[in-house]
Design a protein around this motif. Sequence first.
Motif, mmCIF file in Angstrom:
data_model
loop_
_atom_site.group_PDB
_atom_site.id
_atom_site.type_symbol
_atom_site.label_atom_id
_atom_site.label_comp_id
_atom_site.label_asym_id
_atom_site.label_seq_id
_atom_site.Cartn_x
_atom_site.Cartn_y
_atom_site.Cartn_z
ATOM 1 N N GLU A 50 0.847 -1.196 0.000
ATOM 2 C CA GLU A 50 0.000 0.000 0.000
ATOM 3 C C GLU A 50 0.879 1.240 0.000
ATOM 4 O O GLU A 50 1.895 1.290 0.708
ATOM 5 C CB GLU A 50 -0.902 0.018 1.227
ATOM 6 C CG GLU A 50 -1.902 -1.123 1.247
ATOM 7 C CD GLU A 50 -2.703 -1.128 2.533
ATOM 8 O OE1 GLU A 50 -3.844 -0.646 2.511
ATOM 9 O OE2 GLU A 50 -2.145 -1.595 3.553
ATOM 10 N N LEU A 51 0.473 2.240 -0.770
ATOM 11 C CA LEU A 51 1.210 3.491 -0.877
ATOM 12 C C LEU A 51 0.420 4.623 -0.234
ATOM 13 O O LEU A 51 -0.781 4.750 -0.467
ATOM 14 C CB LEU A 51 1.459 3.829 -2.348
ATOM 15 C CG LEU A 51 2.227 2.787 -3.152
ATOM 16 C CD1 LEU A 51 2.338 3.218 -4.602
ATOM 17 C CD2 LEU A 51 3.594 2.540 -2.548
ATOM 18 N N PHE A 52 1.124 5.446 0.558
ATOM 19 C CA PHE A 52 0.511 6.591 1.231
ATOM 20 C C PHE A 52 1.387 7.808 0.992
ATOM 21 O O PHE A 52 2.553 7.822 1.424
ATOM 22 C CB PHE A 52 0.384 6.331 2.738
ATOM 23 C CG PHE A 52 -0.415 5.096 3.071
ATOM 24 C CD1 PHE A 52 -1.794 5.153 3.168
ATOM 25 C CD2 PHE A 52 0.218 3.871 3.274
ATOM 26 C CE1 PHE A 52 -2.535 4.013 3.470
ATOM 27 C CE2 PHE A 52 -0.504 2.733 3.574
ATOM 28 C CZ PHE A 52 -1.881 2.801 3.674
ATOM 29 N N SER A 53 0.853 8.801 0.306
ATOM 30 C CA SER A 53 1.621 10.028 0.065
ATOM 31 C C SER A 53 1.733 10.826 1.344
ATOM 32 O O SER A 53 0.765 10.971 2.093
ATOM 33 C CB SER A 53 0.935 10.874 -1.012
ATOM 34 O OG SER A 53 1.023 10.223 -2.250
ATOM 35 N N GLU A 54 2.938 11.325 1.591
ATOM 36 C CA GLU A 54 3.220 12.184 2.744
ATOM 37 C C GLU A 54 4.052 13.346 2.221
ATOM 38 O O GLU A 54 5.282 13.300 2.254
ATOM 39 C CB GLU A 54 3.957 11.401 3.838
ATOM 40 C CG GLU A 54 3.136 10.271 4.431
ATOM 41 C CD GLU A 54 3.827 9.555 5.578
ATOM 42 O OE1 GLU A 54 4.894 10.002 6.037
ATOM 43 O OE2 GLU A 54 3.283 8.519 6.014
ATOM 44 N N GLY A 55 3.369 14.347 1.699
ATOM 45 C CA GLY A 55 4.060 15.474 1.081
ATOM 46 C C GLY A 55 4.766 15.001 -0.173
ATOM 47 O O GLY A 55 4.167 14.365 -1.032
ATOM 48 N N ALA A 56 6.068 15.270 -0.270
ATOM 49 C CA ALA A 56 6.858 14.847 -1.432
ATOM 50 C C ALA A 56 7.355 13.403 -1.281
ATOM 51 O O ALA A 56 8.007 12.880 -2.181
ATOM 52 C CB ALA A 56 8.048 15.788 -1.617
ATOM 53 N N SER A 57 7.044 12.770 -0.166
ATOM 54 C CA SER A 57 7.495 11.401 0.102
ATOM 55 C C SER A 57 6.320 10.435 0.025
ATOM 56 O O SER A 57 5.160 10.847 -0.022
ATOM 57 C CB SER A 57 8.129 11.316 1.488
ATOM 58 O OG SER A 57 9.269 12.146 1.558
ATOM 59 N N THR A 58 6.654 9.150 0.054
ATOM 60 C CA THR A 58 5.631 8.103 0.022
ATOM 61 C C THR A 58 5.989 7.026 1.037
ATOM 62 O O THR A 58 7.123 6.555 1.081
ATOM 63 C CB THR A 58 5.535 7.463 -1.379
ATOM 64 O OG1 THR A 58 5.321 8.488 -2.344
ATOM 65 C CG2 THR A 58 4.401 6.458 -1.441
ATOM 66 N N ARG A 59 4.999 6.674 1.850
ATOM 67 C CA ARG A 59 5.169 5.568 2.797
ATOM 68 C C ARG A 59 4.661 4.304 2.113
ATOM 69 O O ARG A 59 3.551 4.263 1.592
ATOM 70 C CB ARG A 59 4.384 5.819 4.076
ATOM 71 C CG ARG A 59 4.563 4.702 5.103
ATOM 72 C CD ARG A 59 4.076 5.097 6.472
ATOM 73 N NE ARG A 59 4.689 6.307 6.975
ATOM 74 C CZ ARG A 59 5.914 6.390 7.494
ATOM 75 N NH1 ARG A 59 6.659 5.312 7.580
ATOM 76 N NH2 ARG A 59 6.376 7.540 7.939
ATOM 77 N N LEU A 60 5.509 3.289 2.127
ATOM 78 C CA LEU A 60 5.146 1.980 1.601
ATOM 79 C C LEU A 60 4.892 1.058 2.778
ATOM 80 O O LEU A 60 5.772 0.863 3.619
ATOM 81 C CB LEU A 60 6.274 1.420 0.730
ATOM 82 C CG LEU A 60 6.135 -0.036 0.275
ATOM 83 C CD1 LEU A 60 4.889 -0.230 -0.584
ATOM 84 C CD2 LEU A 60 7.391 -0.469 -0.479
ATOM 85 N N ARG A 61 3.690 0.531 2.850
ATOM 86 C CA ARG A 61 3.349 -0.443 3.890
ATOM 87 C C ARG A 61 3.156 -1.797 3.217
ATOM 88 O O ARG A 61 2.391 -1.919 2.262
ATOM 89 C CB ARG A 61 2.073 -0.066 4.622
ATOM 90 C CG ARG A 61 1.673 -1.133 5.678
ATOM 91 C CD ARG A 61 0.364 -0.829 6.372
ATOM 92 N NE ARG A 61 0.427 0.470 7.016
ATOM 93 C CZ ARG A 61 -0.613 1.301 7.101
ATOM 94 N NH1 ARG A 61 -1.780 0.979 6.579
ATOM 95 N NH2 ARG A 61 -0.478 2.463 7.705
ATOM 96 N N VAL A 62 3.844 -2.791 3.740
ATOM 97 C CA VAL A 62 3.687 -4.158 3.258
ATOM 98 C C VAL A 62 3.112 -4.980 4.401
ATOM 99 O O VAL A 62 3.671 -5.021 5.496
ATOM 100 C CB VAL A 62 5.024 -4.753 2.784
ATOM 101 C CG1 VAL A 62 4.838 -6.204 2.363
ATOM 102 C CG2 VAL A 62 5.600 -3.934 1.643
ATOM 103 N N THR A 63 1.983 -5.605 4.135
ATOM 104 C CA THR A 63 1.335 -6.489 5.099
ATOM 105 C C THR A 63 1.356 -7.887 4.517
ATOM 106 O O THR A 63 0.846 -8.113 3.414
ATOM 107 C CB THR A 63 -0.121 -6.044 5.366
ATOM 108 O OG1 THR A 63 -0.125 -4.676 5.781
ATOM 109 C CG2 THR A 63 -0.773 -6.918 6.417
ATOM 110 N N HIS A 64 1.975 -8.798 5.226
ATOM 111 C CA HIS A 64 2.053 -10.197 4.789
ATOM 112 C C HIS A 64 1.170 -11.007 5.730
ATOM 113 O O HIS A 64 1.504 -11.188 6.896
ATOM 114 C CB HIS A 64 3.504 -10.670 4.822
ATOM 115 C CG HIS A 64 3.730 -11.916 4.033
ATOM 116 N ND1 HIS A 64 4.974 -12.251 3.542
ATOM 117 C CD2 HIS A 64 2.896 -12.908 3.645
ATOM 118 C CE1 HIS A 64 4.878 -13.402 2.887
ATOM 119 N NE2 HIS A 64 3.625 -13.825 2.947
#
Length: 140
Positions: A89-103
């Motif tokens: 899952e991708l979450f924009s945080e300003g000019a950055s992006t948080r990548l969350r991986v759930t297994h």
Amino acid sequence: MDNSLVTEELFHLPARRLWQALTDENALRAWYFPQLRHVNPDVGFGFEFADDGSAYQKEWRVTQVVEGAKFAHSWGYKGFPGLSEVIFELFSEGASTRLRVTHTGLDSFPDDPHFARRRFEDGWKQILGVKLREYFSVPD
């Protein structure tokens, strides 16, 4: 009991660049699994892998696609019981992006050292924290 493994990494990149890395087979081959031969980001598509001689041949299928936001696939092994799912899952945080991986579904695999949770934890640290960062050539 939910035995999901959740890992997050913050990348100083726009979400579109991470999305490309998650859905393009050449990119996936470069940072995720070099044995990957073919994948399409379409629900139901079965990943194609080269036979690397391992006793643990991957058997994956695309399970979810939300353009620019979520890409998921099943994670199983030919000839072994158990089936898990990996959700990016991708979450924009300003000019950055948080990548969350759930297994999810790790507890569905046999009680075998190859399927130990610690191996998956170490694997995701290497895949996301090292390989994906190297792919983009960006620091922590």
